[in-house]
Write a protein that holds these residues in place. Sequence first.
Motif, mmCIF file in Angstrom:
data_model
loop_
_atom_site.group_PDB
_atom_site.id
_atom_site.type_symbol
_atom_site.label_atom_id
_atom_site.label_comp_id
_atom_site.label_asym_id
_atom_site.label_seq_id
_atom_site.Cartn_x
_atom_site.Cartn_y
_atom_site.Cartn_z
ATOM 1 N N PRO A 53 -6.023 8.253 -5.802
ATOM 2 C CA PRO A 53 -6.796 7.077 -5.707
ATOM 3 C C PRO A 53 -6.590 6.192 -4.546
ATOM 4 C CG PRO A 53 -5.182 6.740 -7.420
ATOM 5 C CD PRO A 53 -4.755 7.854 -6.881
ATOM 6 N N TYR A 54 -7.469 5.908 -3.470
ATOM 7 C CA TYR A 54 -7.125 5.004 -2.610
ATOM 8 C C TYR A 54 -8.189 3.844 -2.560
ATOM 9 C CZ TYR A 54 -4.105 8.537 -0.807
ATOM 10 O OH TYR A 54 -3.120 9.307 -0.955
ATOM 11 N N SER A 79 -0.853 11.908 1.320
ATOM 12 C CA SER A 79 -0.878 10.908 2.432
ATOM 13 C C SER A 79 -0.969 11.728 3.786
ATOM 14 C CB SER A 79 0.131 9.796 2.106
ATOM 15 O OG SER A 79 1.262 10.285 1.995
ATOM 16 N N THR A 124 -4.942 -3.135 1.441
ATOM 17 C CA THR A 124 -6.295 -2.469 1.387
ATOM 18 C C THR A 124 -7.271 -3.328 -0.056
ATOM 19 O OG1 THR A 124 -5.374 -0.764 -0.090
ATOM 20 C CG2 THR A 124 -5.716 -0.152 2.255
#
Length: 347
Positions: A53-54, A79, A124
């Motif tokens: 997940p990002y 990543s 983020t």
Amino acid sequence: MLYYTLKVIEKREETNDTVSLVFKQPGLKKVKYEAGQYLTLIFRINGRRYIRPYSFSSAPGVDSNIEITVKRVPGGIVSNHIIDKVQVNDLIETMEPLGDFTFNNEYINNNSHVVLWGAGSGITPLISLAKYALHIKTVAHITLVYGNRSAESVIFNDTIHKLKALYPSTFLTWHFYTQLYVENENPYTIKGRIDAREVLAVIGKEKKLNQTFHYICGPIGLKESVKKALLEAGVDESKIFSEDFQIERNPADFNDIVTRNIVLEKSGQSHEIEVVKGKSILEAGLDASLELTYSCQTGTCKVCKARIKKGKVKMIGMKLKEEELQTYECLMCCSFPITEGVELAID
Ligand SMILES: Cc1cc2nc3c(=O)[nH]c(=O)nc-3n(C[C@H](O)[C@H](O)[C@H](O)COP(=O)(O)OP(=O)(O)OC[C@H]3O[C@@H](n4cnc5c(N)ncnc54)[C@H](O)[C@@H]3O)c2cc1C
């Protein structure tokens, strides 16, 4: 669960170890998301499927494209793959947006003061929330408290400056730098780790702290220290929200865990797998080359939910409360067998 195939239209370097991927919004099946949610990316690397997940760094209604921002984790499979291998025009499979680290809370309104606490890549979801709140005017004040090694490691420096210039009376930022601090006159740029008490003392002069809302995203230590300071300052726990990028496990919880074999039934087929001490049932299943569906791996999203048919499992580090699951359900990402003969089933 909805799945999307998204095209990378830009890859932007944010700092020397962080990139943003910009995806084109599909013409027909648009990705609908809320500020603060995350997108789950699915890759096949050296023959094995990896799912990560990002958080969105873009904000709905503000950015026309979808963006995520990835920081390199030393030795990390996905990543490093994203930073070193993914290119413009690549198509990436994703799950539908997930997560509840959002403003979707009945008590937050356009008079609220929201404080965003973050360190490193924890910025983020916070930048998504900040952009959304400021441009769409969902809250009255936003304070961003952001910790980094140095000014060079600040992700979204330009965006933060632009937001401050556009909303000088609504948006305030505090920067904490643990290294490479340059003496300056700005009282909101401070040497050291984030000191929540110092920030709260200033906010508390203008606002009643129990009327503020707090969003925390960063390493486990940050969450603990900020939460402790907030509770001591009288902020109600229901006004504190956090997003964890990694699961938190206490080694003492593993004292009664030993390596055991379990049976995992997937789509009607049974697989016997060895769950080595220290690995979750999800990790053991993935190591046994089963294509399992999962997302957060922090015991929150429920995507890896399984039915317990026989035996007992212990859930360690799960963020959800056990009451949020049915009696015979478990989340495989934080489940460990504690009896012989455990049998789980997933659809
Ligand atoms: C809800 C959610 C949102 C997320 N949003 C973002 C985001 O916006 N940007 C972002 O860069 N990452 C984000 N992450 C973390 C991301 O999903 C991956 O965990 C991270 O990129 C590492 O994956 P990897 O495959 O490179 O490392 P892996 O191969 O999975 O792990 C390699 C080693 O690094 C450790 N590790 C794993 N994750 C981290 C981490 N985050 N920090 C330090 N060490 C770690 C592991 O314990 C392991 O020892 C988010 C995670 C969650 C749960």
